[in-house]
Write a protein that holds these residues in place. Structure first.
Motif, PDB file in Angstrom:
ATOM      1  N   VAL A 141       0.878  -1.179   0.000  1.00  0.00           N
ATOM      2  CA  VAL A 141       0.000   0.000   0.000  1.00  0.00           C
ATOM      3  C   VAL A 141       0.911   1.223   0.000  1.00  0.00           C
ATOM      4  N   PHE A 142       0.702   2.092  -0.975  1.00  0.00           N
ATOM      5  CA  PHE A 142       1.570   3.260  -1.147  1.00  0.00           C
ATOM      6  C   PHE A 142       0.804   4.523  -0.766  1.00  0.00           C
ATOM      7  N   ASP A 143       0.954   4.940   0.487  1.00  0.00           N
ATOM      8  CA  ASP A 143       0.224   6.107   0.986  1.00  0.00           C
ATOM      9  C   ASP A 143       0.646   7.399   0.286  1.00  0.00           C
ATOM     10  N   ASP A 144       1.895   7.436  -0.202  1.00  0.00           N
ATOM     11  CA  ASP A 144       2.403   8.658  -0.844  1.00  0.00           C
ATOM     12  C   ASP A 144       2.128   8.687  -2.354  1.00  0.00           C
ATOM     13  N   LEU A 145       1.365   7.731  -2.842  1.00  0.00           N
ATOM     14  CA  LEU A 145       1.115   7.638  -4.284  1.00  0.00           C
ATOM     15  C   LEU A 145       0.556   8.933  -4.885  1.00  0.00           C
ATOM     16  N   PRO A 146      -0.397   9.629  -4.228  1.00  0.00           N
ATOM     17  CA  PRO A 146      -0.909  10.868  -4.838  1.00  0.00           C
ATOM     18  C   PRO A 146       0.205  11.883  -5.133  1.00  0.00           C
TER      19      PRO A 146
END
Length: 197
Positions: free
Chosen positions: A63-68
């Motif tokens: 899960v990539f929380d910084d994707l945005p």
């Protein structure tokens, strides 16, 4: 006791691939999202791609929380290199066309699909695909289907299509050496018995 490894390519020092790894520039920005199960793999081709491209970055996780933030790169259009019914085959940039932020999931097909499922923002990106490609040079694994490539091969094919006439073949030098080294380590007889069928 573990063998000493190169801090850059993470290969055993006697098999370091850094001397073969180019430093290539590209208009396209490449973001590789690697499933954690691939990170410690001896044949980590995503790492080779990230090391050889100045405009690439490798992130490991599920899960990539910084994707945005990663996708909001000024001057780039984000898209996902992944097959699908709505995927558009990559072609060369028009002269004034905005370059792509090419997001590349790295893992088995099942793990790559899981990354899309766990990161809905990824699944919502416009999809792009490769046109016809040469058979994989990854002689140690049977391809799951025609046109299936390792991550580094897929990135090279994508950049060759987008940035023609520039070529990115040099990225495959450390990959070829990695494969040759694995084959040498197992011996011709074992390789022939298990992989040449």
């Amino acid at each position: 006791m573990p063998r000493p490894t190169c801090s850059r390519c993470q290969r055993p020092l006697g098999h370091c691939l850094c001397a073969l790894t180019p430093d290539l520039d590209s208009r396209t920005r490449v973001l590789i999202l690697q499933h954690p199960s691939e990170a410690g793999h001896a044949l980590n081709t995503a790492r080779l791609a990230a090391l050889g491209l100045a405009n690439a970055e490798l992130r490991v996780g599920e899960v990539f929380d910084d994707l945005p933030q990663w996708l909001a790169q000024p001057g780039y259009r984000a898209c996902l290199l992944f097959p699908g019914d709505d995927a558009v085959a990559l072609t060369a940039y028009a002269p004034a066309e905005q370059p792509l932020l090419l997001v590349v999931p790295d893992g088995t097909w099942r793990k790559a699909r899981k990354l899309l499922h766990l990161n809905p923002l990824l699944a919502g990106l416009p999809r792009v695909s490769l046109g016809s490609v040469a058979p994989s040079r990854y002689r140690l694994r049977k391809a799951p289907g025609e046109g299936a490539l390792s991550t580094v091969e897929a990135i090279v094919a994508a950049l060759d299509a987008l940035e023609a006439p520039q070529r990115f073949e040099a990225l495959l030098k450390p990959f070829d050496a990695l494969i040759d080294g694995q084959i040498a380590a197992m011996g011709d007889e074992v390789f022939t018995r298990n992989h040449l069928r």
